[in-house]
Design an enzyme around this catalytic site. Structure first.
Site, PDB file in Angstrom:
ATOM      1  N   ASP A 147      33.974  35.330  45.214  1.00 21.57           N
ATOM      2  CA  ASP A 147      34.698  36.065  44.443  1.00 21.57           C
ATOM      3  C   ASP A 147      34.404  35.747  43.108  1.00 21.57           C
ATOM      4  OD1 ASP A 147      36.884  37.336  43.158  1.00 21.57           O
ATOM      5  OD2 ASP A 147      38.382  36.964  44.674  1.00 21.57           O
ATOM      6  N   HIS A 148      33.770  36.876  42.622  1.00 25.30           N
ATOM      7  CA  HIS A 148      33.295  36.526  40.867  1.00 25.30           C
ATOM      8  C   HIS A 148      34.389  36.404  39.822  1.00 25.30           C
ATOM      9  CE1 HIS A 148      30.178  35.737  38.452  1.00 25.30           C
ATOM     10  NE2 HIS A 148      29.380  36.753  38.556  1.00 25.30           N
ATOM     11  N   ARG A 149      35.584  36.702  40.334  1.00 25.70           N
ATOM     12  CA  ARG A 149      36.879  36.644  39.451  1.00 25.70           C
ATOM     13  C   ARG A 149      36.869  35.288  39.288  1.00 25.70           C
ATOM     14  NH1 ARG A 149      41.272  39.903  42.488  1.00 25.70           N
ATOM     15  NH2 ARG A 149      40.331  38.621  44.155  1.00 25.70           N
TER      16      ARG A 149
END
Ligand code: CAO
Length: 443
Positions: free
Chosen positions: A415-417
């Site tokens: 999850d690149h967040r």
């Protein structure tokens, strides 16, 4: 003897009592086995309670606002001849034991699946016996029951744009209707205005094609698990900015250790699997990179101090994700035994909801089947998932000559967040180093 039977609330996982927020049937309704009777809601999730049998509703024992728990009678059904004949099969499909007094008093409904258990591509979801309508996590999503979500989906309404008028701002079916009417009347709360603001997905409607114009077709309903996991996969794919880091581990020595162990333990009946080594290595990597062992909760990161590892299991009814609890406290043999037991239970449709909950990180191993790399979908609310493809022999240059190296492709979706690309590359490279020299796991 009367053929009227009480239909009860089945095992609802971690929840003690839950509130009835919708009654989906009325007296006189003919219901089919697995049809939803009521929607219940805890502070974390809503779920629909299905009927274990077909029949006609003789009485309804609950109303909106009632608190119910496992064993509470939802309705009395007058069982049809066909459903009575089907009763033994339905009973064996239920994985979770109930107190014998209850079990003998009434047929038990199939277990509902709490939202937390369902996310796959991973998701997963319910056991084959998890005969539930799509359960919906309320975490971070608009607050609405599964049937309202279904209603909104059918109309193409983004619930994020609908104002809820129910308790705790829950969105009701009427709210969706009001929203649609307003949109049709051009009041601009629907997709038109959100498009100009850049919000919403603004998707085209799904293509409606008469396939028979092009050739013969057969319609086949999607399995229940596919419907459940499909909804979760869709949410995860759309809501999580996925990136996949691909790497390759040298497992030449590890595979030869595995083969040796299996030869030595031939009589023990426990097969040491690559999956067990992967679980152990992932725990070590999660310990080194704690942000991977976390979940987003609003604007906080919930860092977990426990290591429960899910693994995708392919079953005749679809994909489920059993979870091995406290994998950090277990040895390779125990992990191999437990994963094989859970995979068997999954294939037999006997996983209890609790056995699919609480995962921190998932592994999706397709290595026994094939493939080179793939993009696994993150099993929300987890932050990463490891996809494992088929190992292959490749020639590697050691500075003087090429030598054979058994190579395992690893695809880490994150999850690149929360996770940066560099962190993911480090996590995957570390995992590769552990698999190349498994003694490092003990460090
Ligand atoms: N590369 C090459 N061979 C592999 C391998 C790999 N990465 N992983 C396993 N194998 C081989 C094993 O050596 C074994 O071979 P033998 O039968 O000759 O001993 C065979 O494949 C079966 O392996 P296994 O018993 O260890 O089982 P598994 O780990 O492959 O599978 C499970 C267990 C539960 C993960 C699997 O049954 C399964 O369901 N996989 C599918 C998961 C899935 O669908 N993921 C997709 C989700 S995203 O849509």
């Amino acid at each position: 003897m009367s053929n009227t039977a009480p239909i009860q609330v089945p095992d609802i996982g971690d929840f003690d009592t839950v509130e009835v927020i919708e009654v989906l049937v009325k007296v006189g309704d003919a219901v089919k086995a697995e049809q939803s009777l009521i929607t219940v809601e805890s502070d974390k999730a809503s779920m629909e309670i299905p009927s274990s049998h077909s029949g006609v509703v003789k009485s309804i024992n609950v109303k909106v606002g009632d608190k119910v728990k496992q064993g509470s009678v939802v309705v009395h059904l007058e069982l049809g001849a066909a459903s009575a004949a089907a009763a033994p099969a339905a009973a064996t499909a239920v994985p979770t034991p109930v107190p014998s007094a209850v079990a003998t008093a009434a047929p038990e409904a199939p277990p509902p699946v709490p939202a937390a258990a369902l996310s796959l591509p991973t998701a997963i979801p319910a056991s084959a016996a998890g005969k539930l309508e799509v359960p919906v996590s309320t975490g971070g999503l608009p607050h609405a029951s599964p049937s309202v979500r279904k209603f909104a989906r059918e109309l193409g309404v983004d619930l994020g744009l609908v104002k809820g008028s129910g308790p705790k701002s829950r969105i009701t079916q009427e709210d969706v209707q009001v929203f649609v009417k307003a949109a049709l009347a051009g009041k601009g709360t629907a997709t038109g205005s959100s498009a100009s603001l850049g919000g919403g997905l603004e998707l085209l409607p799904w293509p409606k094609v008469d396939f028979t114009k092009f050739g013969a077709v057969t319609a086949q309903p999607l399995s229940r698990i596919k419907k459940i996991s499909g909804a979760n996969l869709h949410r995860n794919w759309v809501m999580i900015p996925h990136v996949t880091n691909n790497d390759e581990a040298n497992i030449t020595e590890l595979e030869s250790l595995r083969i040796t162990l299996n030869k030595e333990n031939e009589k023990s009946g426990v097969k040491v699997t690559m999956l067990a080594f992967l679980i152990k290595a992932c725990v070590a990597a999660l310990k080194k990179f704690p942000e991977f062992n976390a979940s987003i909760d609003g604007d906080q990161l919930m860092l977990k101090q426990y290591y429960h590892i899910g693994f995708a299991a392919d079953t005749p009814n679809g994909l489920v994700v059993p979870v091995i609890r406290d994998a950090d406290k277990k040895g390779i043999i125990e992990l191999a035994q437990e994963s094989s037991d859970l995979a068997k239970k999954a294939r037999d449709g006997k996983l209890a909801p609790a056995e699919m909950q609480g995962g921190c990180f998932s592994i999706s191993s397709l290595g026994g089947i094939g493939g080179t790399h793939f993009t696994p979908i993150i099993n929300a609310p987890e932050l990463a998932i490891l996809g494992v493809s088929r190992s292959f022999m490749k020639p590697v240059w050691d500075g003087k000559q090429f030598g054979p190296q058994l190579t395992l492709p690893l695809s880490l979706s994150y999850d690149h967040r929360v996770i940066d690309g560099a962190a993911a590359a480090r996590f995957n490279a570390y995992l590769c180093s552990l698999l190349a020299d498994f003694r490092r796991v003990a460090l």
